[in-house]
Design a protein around this motif. Structure first.
Motif, PDB file in Angstrom:
ATOM      1  N   LEU A 205     -44.901 -15.660   4.731  1.00  0.00           N
ATOM      2  CA  LEU A 205     -45.936 -14.877   5.405  1.00  0.00           C
ATOM      3  C   LEU A 205     -46.396 -13.779   4.449  1.00  0.00           C
ATOM      4  CD1 LEU A 205     -43.873 -15.967   7.716  1.00  0.00           C
ATOM      5  CD2 LEU A 205     -45.071 -14.375   9.181  1.00  0.00           C
ATOM      6  N   ILE A 206     -47.676 -13.712   4.198  1.00  0.00           N
ATOM      7  CA  ILE A 206     -48.243 -12.695   3.319  1.00  0.00           C
ATOM      8  C   ILE A 206     -49.598 -12.266   3.877  1.00  0.00           C
ATOM      9  CG2 ILE A 206     -47.088 -13.342   1.152  1.00  0.00           C
ATOM     10  CD1 ILE A 206     -49.475 -15.107   0.498  1.00  0.00           C
ATOM     11  N   GLY A 207     -50.097 -11.145   3.352  1.00  0.00           N
ATOM     12  CA  GLY A 207     -51.457 -10.746   3.702  1.00  0.00           C
ATOM     13  C   GLY A 207     -51.571  -9.846   4.908  1.00  0.00           C
ATOM     14  N   GLY A 208     -50.477  -9.228   5.333  1.00  0.00           N
ATOM     15  CA  GLY A 208     -50.548  -8.339   6.479  1.00  0.00           C
ATOM     16  C   GLY A 208     -49.322  -7.463   6.556  1.00  0.00           C
ATOM     17  N   PRO A 209     -49.345  -6.436   7.401  1.00  0.00           N
ATOM     18  CA  PRO A 209     -48.206  -5.524   7.528  1.00  0.00           C
ATOM     19  C   PRO A 209     -47.038  -6.186   8.252  1.00  0.00           C
ATOM     20  CG  PRO A 209     -49.873  -4.986   9.152  1.00  0.00           C
ATOM     21  CD  PRO A 209     -50.475  -6.054   8.275  1.00  0.00           C
ATOM     22  N   CYS A 210     -45.827  -5.856   7.814  1.00  0.00           N
ATOM     23  CA  CYS A 210     -44.612  -6.397   8.419  1.00  0.00           C
ATOM     24  C   CYS A 210     -43.689  -5.234   8.774  1.00  0.00           C
ATOM     25  CB  CYS A 210     -43.904  -7.349   7.469  1.00  0.00           C
ATOM     26  SG  CYS A 210     -44.925  -8.682   6.794  1.00  0.00           S
ATOM     27  N   TYR A 211     -43.513  -4.998  10.050  1.00  0.00           N
ATOM     28  CA  TYR A 211     -42.660  -3.910  10.539  1.00  0.00           C
ATOM     29  C   TYR A 211     -41.234  -4.432  10.602  1.00  0.00           C
ATOM     30  CZ  TYR A 211     -40.784  -0.371  13.755  1.00  0.00           C
ATOM     31  OH  TYR A 211     -40.040   0.625  14.342  1.00  0.00           O
ATOM     32  N   THR A 212     -40.326  -3.839   9.812  1.00  0.00           N
ATOM     33  CA  THR A 212     -38.994  -4.424   9.683  1.00  0.00           C
ATOM     34  C   THR A 212     -38.045  -4.029  10.805  1.00  0.00           C
ATOM     35  OG1 THR A 212     -38.040  -2.623   8.369  1.00  0.00           O
ATOM     36  CG2 THR A 212     -39.249  -4.355   7.175  1.00  0.00           C
ATOM     37  N   ALA A 213     -38.252  -2.865  11.448  1.00  0.00           N
ATOM     38  CA  ALA A 213     -37.327  -2.336  12.465  1.00  0.00           C
ATOM     39  C   ALA A 213     -35.928  -2.097  11.897  1.00  0.00           C
ATOM     40  CB  ALA A 213     -37.258  -3.248  13.691  1.00  0.00           C
ATOM     41  N   ASP A 214     -35.819  -1.921  10.584  1.00  0.00           N
ATOM     42  CA  ASP A 214     -34.521  -1.590   9.995  1.00  0.00           C
ATOM     43  C   ASP A 214     -34.199  -0.120  10.269  1.00  0.00           C
ATOM     44  OD1 ASP A 214     -36.092  -0.136   8.244  1.00  0.00           O
ATOM     45  OD2 ASP A 214     -35.619  -1.341   6.476  1.00  0.00           O
ATOM     46  N   ALA A 215     -33.082   0.338   9.739  1.00  0.00           N
ATOM     47  CA  ALA A 215     -32.635   1.694  10.046  1.00  0.00           C
ATOM     48  C   ALA A 215     -33.644   2.746   9.610  1.00  0.00           C
ATOM     49  CB  ALA A 215     -31.283   1.956   9.387  1.00  0.00           C
ATOM     50  N   ALA A 216     -34.406   2.466   8.536  1.00  0.00           N
ATOM     51  CA  ALA A 216     -35.405   3.415   8.038  1.00  0.00           C
ATOM     52  C   ALA A 216     -36.763   3.208   8.671  1.00  0.00           C
ATOM     53  CB  ALA A 216     -35.518   3.299   6.520  1.00  0.00           C
TER      54      ALA A 216
ATOM     55  N   ARG B 258     -24.587  -7.453  20.502  1.00  0.00           N
ATOM     56  CA  ARG B 258     -23.593  -7.533  19.431  1.00  0.00           C
ATOM     57  C   ARG B 258     -24.027  -8.512  18.336  1.00  0.00           C
ATOM     58  NH1 ARG B 258     -17.907  -6.896  22.815  1.00  0.00           N
ATOM     59  NH2 ARG B 258     -18.694  -8.494  24.207  1.00  0.00           N
ATOM     60  N   ALA B 259     -25.316  -8.448  18.003  1.00  0.00           N
ATOM     61  CA  ALA B 259     -25.868  -9.383  17.021  1.00  0.00           C
ATOM     62  C   ALA B 259     -26.685  -8.684  15.949  1.00  0.00           C
ATOM     63  CB  ALA B 259     -26.734 -10.427  17.741  1.00  0.00           C
ATOM     64  N   GLU B 260     -26.569  -7.363  15.831  1.00  0.00           N
ATOM     65  CA  GLU B 260     -27.468  -6.633  14.931  1.00  0.00           C
ATOM     66  C   GLU B 260     -27.200  -6.916  13.458  1.00  0.00           C
ATOM     67  OE1 GLU B 260     -23.994  -3.758  15.319  1.00  0.00           O
ATOM     68  OE2 GLU B 260     -24.961  -5.344  16.483  1.00  0.00           O
ATOM     69  N   THR B 261     -26.050  -7.481  13.108  1.00  0.00           N
ATOM     70  CA  THR B 261     -25.821  -7.835  11.707  1.00  0.00           C
ATOM     71  C   THR B 261     -26.477  -9.162  11.341  1.00  0.00           C
ATOM     72  OG1 THR B 261     -23.733  -8.967  12.214  1.00  0.00           O
ATOM     73  CG2 THR B 261     -23.627  -6.597  11.660  1.00  0.00           C
ATOM     74  N   ARG B 262     -26.935  -9.886  12.350  1.00  0.00           N
ATOM     75  CA  ARG B 262     -27.517 -11.214  12.103  1.00  0.00           C
ATOM     76  C   ARG B 262     -29.004 -11.285  12.425  1.00  0.00           C
ATOM     77  NH1 ARG B 262     -23.046 -11.786  15.085  1.00  0.00           N
ATOM     78  NH2 ARG B 262     -24.114 -12.535  16.926  1.00  0.00           N
ATOM     79  N   THR B 263     -29.479 -10.407  13.305  1.00  0.00           N
ATOM     80  CA  THR B 263     -30.864 -10.520  13.759  1.00  0.00           C
ATOM     81  C   THR B 263     -31.335  -9.148  14.236  1.00  0.00           C
ATOM     82  OG1 THR B 263     -32.361 -11.784  15.197  1.00  0.00           O
ATOM     83  CG2 THR B 263     -30.234 -11.144  16.139  1.00  0.00           C
ATOM     84  N   GLY B 264     -32.588  -9.056  14.696  1.00  0.00           N
ATOM     85  CA  GLY B 264     -33.105  -7.811  15.245  1.00  0.00           C
ATOM     86  C   GLY B 264     -33.937  -7.005  14.284  1.00  0.00           C
ATOM     87  N   SER B 265     -33.883  -7.313  12.985  1.00  0.00           N
ATOM     88  CA  SER B 265     -34.707  -6.631  11.994  1.00  0.00           C
ATOM     89  C   SER B 265     -35.015  -7.613  10.868  1.00  0.00           C
ATOM     90  CB  SER B 265     -33.996  -5.387  11.442  1.00  0.00           C
ATOM     91  OG  SER B 265     -32.769  -5.742  10.829  1.00  0.00           O
ATOM     92  N   LEU B 266     -36.048  -7.306  10.108  1.00  0.00           N
ATOM     93  CA  LEU B 266     -36.435  -8.142   8.974  1.00  0.00           C
ATOM     94  C   LEU B 266     -35.722  -7.625   7.733  1.00  0.00           C
ATOM     95  CD1 LEU B 266     -40.278  -8.439   9.677  1.00  0.00           C
ATOM     96  CD2 LEU B 266     -38.437  -9.948  10.457  1.00  0.00           C
ATOM     97  N   GLU B 267     -34.604  -8.252   7.411  1.00  0.00           N
ATOM     98  CA  GLU B 267     -33.811  -7.850   6.261  1.00  0.00           C
ATOM     99  C   GLU B 267     -33.289  -9.087   5.543  1.00  0.00           C
ATOM    100  OE1 GLU B 267     -31.269  -4.261   6.758  1.00  0.00           O
ATOM    101  OE2 GLU B 267     -31.652  -4.530   8.914  1.00  0.00           O
ATOM    102  N   ILE B 268     -33.133  -8.964   4.226  1.00  0.00           N
ATOM    103  CA  ILE B 268     -32.631 -10.063   3.416  1.00  0.00           C
ATOM    104  C   ILE B 268     -31.284 -10.534   3.946  1.00  0.00           C
ATOM    105  CG2 ILE B 268     -31.833 -10.736   1.120  1.00  0.00           C
ATOM    106  CD1 ILE B 268     -34.784 -10.390   1.202  1.00  0.00           C
TER     107      ILE B 268
END
Length: 572
Positions: A21-32, A520-530
């Motif tokens: 996916l490219i060409g647009g904003p991606c909100y990661t919802a990570d800690a920052a 209890r799944a935040e290490t696997r999903t819930g944000s866009l992280e490598i």
């Protein structure tokens, strides 16, 4: 609007991606709460972030999605939903979305005419505010279906509507006493009027035909498909057990998990039977183990999984039918105290003991609490568990949190209890004005849905829909969380307690990483992280870049769960 940041391209692998996916904003919802400009997915995992890194991952078989300015974000996670019940209603007599009593009755008549072979008319979705006093009459159903029993749950699954024949089949008449925890609405002469509140619904519901094993599986898969259409890629089912005419739905989940039919991660909240006591904890332990076996079988095949390490306790009812547990009495039509403070379904001491034992066994406890007394009793129980067991990190949470005494708001953070909000309800509508305001009174009315106060106090927020009580569309709920008005409000409508509105980023985080944490799944999903599972949704617009009053107009055009495209309206 949140500021965009320049991301640093990073990649997990140099192998070609399955999806970019490219060409647009991606909100990661990570800690920052950071942003990126490209996403690459391979084998169900996010392998690159940043436009250049994503472009470098394009191979001959990569599907490339040009966002063209649309917003990508993590897949929504619904922390309180009933997909099997919702799916079953969609497949039966579905009254969801009826505009008034006339339309609801017309839908019943149309369903009965189209299905002459079914022995009972069963379904639900009617709305209390469409009927005088929130209670529909049996006469309305008798007029269109006099020859077959009719049993219809309302949209919040706390009440039911039955016709005269269904009441006769169940032997419910003027001499039938109200059951513990329930009430039969009655006509002036004492005859049952047709509405059955809380536990009274079971008097008729237990006589309705049971769904088959295949029916329950079909309902689950229909519920899953419908959730996917709204960008939901994971959820917590808030009642896994028998409830109001439904059999235990755990077998449907176990079958779906073993057969690889669940996509993504699902948490099941095992139902605490209000008619039993602490002896049922042994059964809950066995049910949790059965789910662990299904998860192992699913994981071995590389499939999505189902866990059941949560127990759901319904501590009170709802304000509309005066069953939510309140610290002070409800008011009558003249504004005077009635002496009635609603129902605590578990005695406070029993609740504390149950929560303490469950916490010691590693269970997460998910409490339904609408009234301020219900919320306090739940918090007191979690405090007792912490005093006995110490901090266990079991991610306990309280759902609905409609009326919260200000003294209890800081206790959520102090006790590490997540506020599981159903944000769509935090706006004035006809049901709120007609059924809540008169019985709560002005002082309690302004204590409803204190989301921003909870956030400011440091509480973790999660979000859910409670579908089929209300729409499973997270964007509708986010709209209300941000605006405190219903999505279709006319221009100039005053927001409901605007000081409790959330910022858009916080509302979206609650529906993604906040709900992942409570599952209890935040290490696997819930944000866009490598390295995280590729659960994501693409909206038809960038809601950060448009007016807040238009958030509810947005829709999901692409849903990806564990790397698989499960909803695709991108080019439609």
């Amino acid at each position: 609007m949140l500021g965009r940041v320049t991301d640093n391209p990073i990649a997990l692998t140099h192998e070609a991606a399955d999806l970019v996916l490219i060409g647009g904003p991606c909100y990661t919802a990570d800690a920052a709460r950071s942003w990126t400009s490209g996403i690459a997915v391979r084998a169900g995992v996010i392998t690159a972030l940043g436009e250049q890194a994503a472009r470098d991952a394009i191979g001959p078989r990569t599907r490339v999605v040009d966002l063209a300015g649309k917003l990508a974000l993590p897949g929504f996670i619904d922390a309180h939903v009933h997909p099997v019940f919702g799916g079953a209603e969609r497949l039966r007599c579905d009254l969801t979305g009826s505009r008034d009593a006339h339309e609801a009755v017309a839908r019943v008549a149309a369903y009965a005419a189209a299905n002459p072979q079914v022995p009972w008319i069963v379904g639900g979705g009617w709305s209390m505010d469409q009927f005088p006093g929130g209670a529909p009459s049996r006469a309305l159903l008798d007029a269109v279906v006099p020859d077959r029993p009719v049993f219809l749950l309302n949209r919040d699954h706390h009440d039911a509507w039955a016709n005269s024949l269904a009441l006769r089949v169940a032997d419910v008449d003027r001499d039938t006493p109200d059951p513990v925890g329930g009430r039969i609405a009655r006509e002036p002469g004492g005859e049952p009027a047709g509405a059955l509140h809380e536990e009274a619904a079971n008097l008729v519901g237990r006589h309705a035909p049971r769904l088959s094993e295949d029916d329950y599986l079909d309902a689950l898969l229909e519920g899953q498909r419908y959730l996917h259409s709204f960008g939901v890629t994971g959820w917590q089912d808030a009642i896994v057990g028998g409830y109001l005419g439904y059999d235990d739905i755990l077998p449907a989940y176990l079958r779906a998990a073993r057969e690889g039919l669940l996509i993504g991660h699902v948490t099941g909240a095992l139902w605490w039977d209000r008619n039993r006591g602490l002896e049922q904890i042994a059964d809950l332990v066995e049910r949790r183990a059965a789910a662990a076996d299904a998860l192992t079988a699913g994981s071995a095949a590389g499939l999505g999984g189902f866990t059941a390490g949560t127990v759901k306790i319904m501590q009170d009812g709802i304000c509309e039918n005066l069953t939510a547990a309140m610290l002070e009495p409800y008011l009558d039509g003249a504004g005077h105290p009635t002496g009635h403070r609603g129902h605590s379904y578990l005695d406070a001491a029993l609740l504390a003991e149950a929560v303490t034992r469950l916490d010691a066994l590693g269970f997460q406890v998910h409490v339904h609490a609408i009234g301020d007394r219900g919320v306090r009793e739940a918090l007191d129980a979690f405090e007792a568990a912490r005093a006995a067991n110490g901090p266990t990190g079991n991610r306990h949470h309280i759902a609905h949190i409609q009326v919260v005494d200000p003294q209890d708001i800081p206790r959520f953070r102090e006790l590490d209890v997540t506020a599981n909000m159903q944000a769509l309800w935090a706006a004035e509508d006809e049901q709120m004005r007609a059924l809540n305001e008169p019985v709560l009174g002005a002082r309690r009315y302004v204590r409803q849905y204190p989301f921003e106060a909870l956030r400011r106090s440091g509480a973790t927020l999660a979000a859910g829909s409670d579908w089929p009580v209300s729409t499973p569309d997270p964007l509708q709920a986010v709209h209300v969380a941000v605006n405190r008005t219903v999505p279709d409000a006319v221009a100039g409508t005053a927001p409901f307690l605007p000081d409790q509105a959330l910022a858009l980023g916080d509302a979206l985080a609650a529906y993604t990483i906040g709900s992942a944490r409570v599952c209890r799944a935040e290490t696997r999903t819930g944000s866009l992280e490598i390295g995280k599972r590729a659960d994501l949704a693409v909206l038809d617009r960038d809601v950060f870049g448009s007016a807040a009053q238009r958030i509810g107009e947005a829709s999901v055009v692409l849903t990806v769960a564990a790397g698989a495209v499960v909803h695709d309206a991108y080019d439609s």
